[in-house]
Structure formats: structure tokens, C-alpha cells
Write a protein that holds these residues in place. Structure first.
Motif, mmCIF file in Angstrom:
data_model
loop_
_atom_site.group_PDB
_atom_site.id
_atom_site.type_symbol
_atom_site.label_atom_id
_atom_site.label_comp_id
_atom_site.label_asym_id
_atom_site.label_seq_id
_atom_site.Cartn_x
_atom_site.Cartn_y
_atom_site.Cartn_z
ATOM 1 N N ALA A 61 81.915 31.843 -93.929
ATOM 2 C CA ALA A 61 81.026 30.626 -93.426
ATOM 3 C C ALA A 61 81.428 29.398 -93.643
ATOM 4 O O ALA A 61 81.771 29.172 -94.988
ATOM 5 C CB ALA A 61 79.723 31.185 -93.971
ATOM 6 N N ASP A 62 81.473 28.480 -92.999
ATOM 7 C CA ASP A 62 81.647 26.824 -93.560
ATOM 8 C C ASP A 62 80.458 26.282 -93.783
ATOM 9 O O ASP A 62 79.460 27.437 -94.211
ATOM 10 C CB ASP A 62 82.402 26.291 -92.213
ATOM 11 N N ASP A 63 80.343 25.299 -94.301
ATOM 12 C CA ASP A 63 79.368 24.521 -94.820
ATOM 13 C C ASP A 63 78.079 24.658 -93.791
ATOM 14 O O ASP A 63 76.882 24.253 -94.408
ATOM 15 C CB ASP A 63 79.397 23.195 -95.356
ATOM 16 N N ARG A 64 78.099 24.808 -92.604
ATOM 17 C CA ARG A 64 77.128 24.751 -91.607
ATOM 18 C C ARG A 64 76.482 26.150 -91.239
ATOM 19 O O ARG A 64 75.907 26.621 -90.578
ATOM 20 C CB ARG A 64 77.710 24.116 -90.155
ATOM 21 N N GLY A 65 77.398 27.116 -91.900
ATOM 22 C CA GLY A 65 76.940 28.444 -91.719
ATOM 23 C C GLY A 65 77.574 29.028 -90.229
ATOM 24 O O GLY A 65 77.445 29.988 -89.875
ATOM 25 N N TYR A 66 78.493 28.200 -89.869
ATOM 26 C CA TYR A 66 79.506 28.522 -88.826
ATOM 27 C C TYR A 66 80.661 29.220 -89.305
ATOM 28 O O TYR A 66 81.157 29.149 -90.344
ATOM 29 C CB TYR A 66 79.903 27.476 -87.831
ATOM 30 N N ALA A 108 77.007 30.114 -81.753
ATOM 31 C CA ALA A 108 75.965 29.768 -82.291
ATOM 32 C C ALA A 108 75.616 29.679 -83.735
ATOM 33 O O ALA A 108 74.329 29.542 -83.776
ATOM 34 C CB ALA A 108 74.635 30.214 -81.140
ATOM 35 N N GLY A 109 76.356 30.426 -84.346
ATOM 36 C CA GLY A 109 76.232 30.559 -85.730
ATOM 37 C C GLY A 109 75.230 31.701 -86.319
ATOM 38 O O GLY A 109 74.506 31.419 -87.258
ATOM 39 N N HIS A 110 75.128 32.653 -85.540
ATOM 40 C CA HIS A 110 74.450 33.738 -85.962
ATOM 41 C C HIS A 110 74.757 34.561 -87.223
ATOM 42 O O HIS A 110 74.106 34.588 -87.954
ATOM 43 C CB HIS A 110 74.569 35.039 -85.033
ATOM 44 N N ARG A 147 76.784 36.892 -87.879
ATOM 45 C CA ARG A 147 77.017 38.350 -87.923
ATOM 46 C C ARG A 147 78.379 38.675 -88.263
ATOM 47 O O ARG A 147 78.548 39.851 -89.383
ATOM 48 C CB ARG A 147 76.650 38.901 -86.490
ATOM 49 N N TYR A 194 80.670 37.006 -90.068
ATOM 50 C CA TYR A 194 81.061 36.997 -91.608
ATOM 51 C C TYR A 194 80.213 37.758 -92.643
ATOM 52 O O TYR A 194 80.666 38.134 -93.718
ATOM 53 C CB TYR A 194 81.154 35.786 -92.306
#
Lengths: 71, 402
Positions: free
Chosen positions: A29-34, A14-16, A18, A20
Motif C-alpha cells: 500500500a502507498d501512503d493513500r492506501g492505493y 479505486a483503492g479497495h 484487496r 495487498y
């Protein structure tokens, strides 16, 4: 040589962020923060960090599995 | 909207536990998760970490029933009030604007704001920190993030207060009051967006991001941007202020842990996660069930609302070793202080950056602080947990020592 393989279940993540934040040597992190796995096959030295990331993931989205191919 | 109060968790579910203490609620949260609990309003209360995480990701669980909207809204708030494919679409648009890479540019602004705020009281040796620091900082950063002049902050603060603490004797009067405040803010934002569009340069700030972001060629309409900002003001201004106040209140009473963080600021990211786990400032949320299903010991029925208590999950002994103890470098800290599942807090990376950077710079300026003798911080029992007032004392220094 036996190594461990890191995989992230995109359905569960869910892109928390934690993983990275704690272990930038293994995840970024990718550009979405995932997260993106930087190092799919973990060396012996990287194993504690990978286990730490697995245990800190709120969604239990990260798994470590044995990989004899050492991809 | 007459039964709005029956659908959203206004009262803290843990306040029904005999052990409840607003100052130190962690024990009551643990008691809440000890056995299945149904509130006096008949709503199920989920308090175990595993239950909540599995429940939140179930396809029959939504954050809205499509009819009732929280926070004085008259339509689904983007993205909180949406689910499924529509929610995923907006998150794909919005996530990049709040990703770590995008918000890193704000770090220098946070540091200089901390300096500016601290300069205002550092010579005094004591301060009511909530108003002078915790609340002032995220508001100013929010305006900076949007790319608006600092003098425009008042528009958002007035709106936030009107929506979170609306005036009026009845629910209807309060909702009308909040709606009027929403109209005033939308009129102001429309003007801002008109000016920005007329300038021909969207800009690299959040307003510019809203105006230029697109997925598969689809861009955000004006009404969507206004809707998104509506939620951001409420979610962004109040929660970071609250979290900062809880964390600083804890550090003020734990001098040895504070000294550790002052000496080694590189521990702050982990320490902030641990204090977010322990304090869980956003204590609970509501979810809506669209189809009957069973999960662990629970049977859920289509059409029911369920309270999910993040703060209880974060002290679940089944998920954390010695959960009532604060361990600043705790491993296995899979807390859900930013919720879990598809509605994980959109602003979590921004919130973390603000808290870590603010604490680091605050500690540079004021390394020793304690609760003012004879006074106590007052913690809210319901809604978002915050310490207000937060009476803090410290060794006075001259304001130009930096």
C-alpha cells in the motif's frame, strides 16, 4: 524464460486494498492506501497468488500478461 | 428539499421481492438481479455486479445532483456529495488519513476497548451485544481516532441519533431537528479546533491531520473540516456497529466456523471479507445520471436517480461461485460491500481493522457464544442492516481472567 507481468490500471483502481491485503508479497500500500506492484514480473511460484489478486479485485483493475523479456 | 424522500433510496429495493425476509435477505437480493427491475417509484434498480461496477465508473454518473443532500445536510457532504475533480482533490487529502499505515496505530486501542467492554458483562453469561459492544466500540474508537477525550463521545452519539432518527411529524420538522443537532455539533467542534490551533501543536491524530494536511499548498478551511467530520460521524459510527452485529450474529449460529476462527485468527481477514459480502450491511446507495447513455441492457436518461444495490451484487451468481453459501476462505471474492468506483468507502481500511481486531480479541475473551435460547436477533429491513437486539449467551467467566 517466460514470466507473467502484473499491471494495475490506475484509472480503474479505486483503492479497495484487496490485492495487498491478500498478497503482501506481490503488492504493497502507498501512503493513500492505493496499491504498488512490488514484483512486476511474477515467477512460476507467484502465479497463483497473482491470479488470486486479479480475481479478488472489485474493479478488475489488475491484469496479468505474458512477458518474454522477463523484466 | 420537499422531494428528498423521492431521490434517495429509503426503502430497501429488495423488499419488493416476494422472497424478502429481513433475517435472511440474500435470496431476495438474488431475485432482484434475476431480471431488470424498476421500483414502484419508477427508479431503475441495478443489482448485477458487472452493471453496478461499470455504471459507477461512468463519467455521467454522480453520487449527488448538486441540489439534494442526504443525511440532513444543507450542503454537499465532503467527499460523498462531490464528484469529478473536486472529489478527487478531497480524496487525495483524506485518503492518507484513512490508509492502512495511518490507522494501524489504533489496533492497541481497539484491543483494550474490547477488553474494557467485555469486562462489563463477561461474568453474566449473557448480554444484549449490540448496545454493550457493537455500538459502543466504533464510537469510542472514533473519538480516539480524532484525538479527543473519551468523555466527548456523547456529543457525537447525540448528533448521530438526531440525524439518523430525527424527531418530528413532517420531513421539514425532521430536517430542522437534524440541522439544529448539526449546529450544536459544529459549535462544539469549533471550540475543539480553536483550542488545538491555539496550542500550536496540530497532533498526530485525525484532528491534527485535518489541520495540517495539504495538497499543492492548499489546506482545509474550517468549514471544510466541520463538513468532513459531519459525514464521518454518520458513516463511521453506524456502519461498523452494524457490520459487527451482523458478523457476530452469523458466527453465533455457526459454531464450527466460529471454532475455526477461534483456533486460527489469521483466517479473520478473509473471513471478514466473506461475511461482509454475505451480510452486505450497507445494502444500497443512490446515484444520479447527468447525461443520456446506454450500458449493457440499460438506457439511462439525464436527470434520473438510480438505486445501486451492493447487497445484490454481492450474491450475483454471475460473479460468485455458490453465492448463497458462506465460505470463510473464498477465493475470487471481488465483493463491493464498500461500494465501487470513485466513491469507494473512505473508511474501509479503518472498518476492516476495527472488525478484524475486535473479533480477534473478543474470541480471546469469549470463544464460545450462541444466540440466547428463546430469543432471536432482530434485523433491520431498510437502511443499514444490523442485528439489534443481539441477545447473546456464553460461558460466564470471571472478569479478570485475561
Amino acid at each position: 524464460m517466460t514470466s507473467l507481468r502484473i499491471t494495475i490500471d490506475d484509472e480503474l483502481c479505486a483503492g479497495h486494498g484487496r490485492c495487498y491485503s491478500l498478497h503482501p508479497e506481490l503488492f504493497e500500500a502507498d501512503d493513500r492506501g492505493y496499491p504498488i506492484v512490488r514484483q512486476v514480473a511474477v515467477s512460476v511460484e507467484g502465479t497463483p497468488g497473482a491470479r488470486d489478486a486479479v480475481e479478488a479485485c472489485p474493479e478488475s483493475a489488475i491484469t496479468l500478461s505474458s512477458s518474454s523479456e522477463g523484466t | 428539499m420537499t422531494d428528498a424522500t423521492a431521490t434517495f433510496a429509503l426503502a430497501n429495493p429488495a423488499s419488493h421481492m416476494p422472497s424478502f425476509d429481513a433475517t435472511a435477505p440474500q435470496r431476495a437480493y438474488q431475485d432482484l438481479g434475476a431480471c431488470p427491475f424498476t421500483g414502484p417509484d419508477g427508479k431503475k434498480v441495478l443489482a448485477k455486479r458487472a452493471d453496478i461496477v461499470q455504471f459507477n465508473r461512468h463519467p455521467a454518473v454522480r453520487a449527488s445532483d448538486g441540489v439534494h443532500f442526504p443525511l440532513g445536510a444543507t450542503e454537499p457532504l465532503i467527499p460523498l456529495g462531490l464528484d469529478g475533480a473536486e472529489h478527487r482533490f478531497y480524496r487525495a487529502l483524506l485518503d492518507p488519513l484513512f490508509a492502512p499505515k495511518a490507522i494501524a496505530r489504533l489496533k492497541p486501542a481497539v484491543r483494550s476497548l474490547v477488553d474494557e467492554l467485555v469486562d462489563g458483562f463477561i461474568a453474566d453469561g449473557q448480554v444484549e451485544l449490540f448496545g454493550r459492544f457493537c455500538e459502543a466500540l466504533p464510537g469510542a474508537i472514533f473519538v480516539e481516532l480524532l484525538g479527543l477525550p473519551a468523555s466527548d463521545l456523547g456529543h457525537f452519539v447525540q448528533f448521530k441519533h438526531a440525524v439518523i432518527r430525527p424527531q418530528g411529524e413532517t420531513v421539514e420538522e425532521q430536517m430542522a431537528y437534524a440541522e439544529r443537532a448539526g449546529d450544536v455539533m459544529r459549535a462544539y467542534l469549533n471550540q475543539v479546533l480553536d483550542e488545538r490551533e491555539a496550542s500550536g501543536e496540530p497532533g498526530d491524530d485525525l484532528i491534527g491531520g485535518f489541520l495540517s494536511t495539504s495538497i499543492d499548498g492548499r489546506r482545509l478551511a474550517r468549514a471544510e473540516i466541520l463538513n468532513i467530520v459531519y459525514l464521518l460521524v454518520i458513516a463511521g459510527l453506524d456502519t461498523v456497529a452494524a457490520s459487527l452485529s451482523c458478523i457476530i450474529a452469523w458466527l453465533a449460529e455457526h459454531p464450527s466456523e466460529r471454532a475455526t476462527l477461534v483456533a486460527d485468527p489469521s483466517l479473520l481477514p478473509q473471513a471478514v471479507e466473506e461475511l461482509l459480502r454475505f451480510e452486505s450491511p450497507v445494502m444500497y446507495g443512490s446515484r444520479y445520471v447527468t447525461e443520456d447513455f446506454e450500458l449493457n441492457d440499460w438506457t439511462f436518461t439525464a436527470g434520473e436517480w438510480v438505486d445501486v444495490v451492493w447487497a445484490a451484487a454481492n450474491v450475483d451468481p454471475g460473479a460468485f461461485d455458490d453465492p448463497l453459501a458462506v465460505q470463510l476462505t473464498r477465493s475470487r471474492n471481488a465483493h463491493i460491500g464498500f461500494a465501487s468506483g470513485p466513491h469507494r468507502c473512505l473508511g474501509s481500511n479503518l472498518a476492516r481493522m476495527e472488525m478484524i481486531t475486535a473479533l480477534e480479541q473478543f474470541h480471546v475473551r469469549i470463544p464460545d457464544y450462541w444466540i440466547t435460547p428463546g430469543e432471536r436477533p432482530s434485523f433491520t429491513a431498510h437502511g443499514v442492516r444490523l442485528a439489534h437486539p443481539l441477545p447473546l449467551s456464553f460461558t460466564p467467566r470471571s472478569g479478570d481472567s485475561r
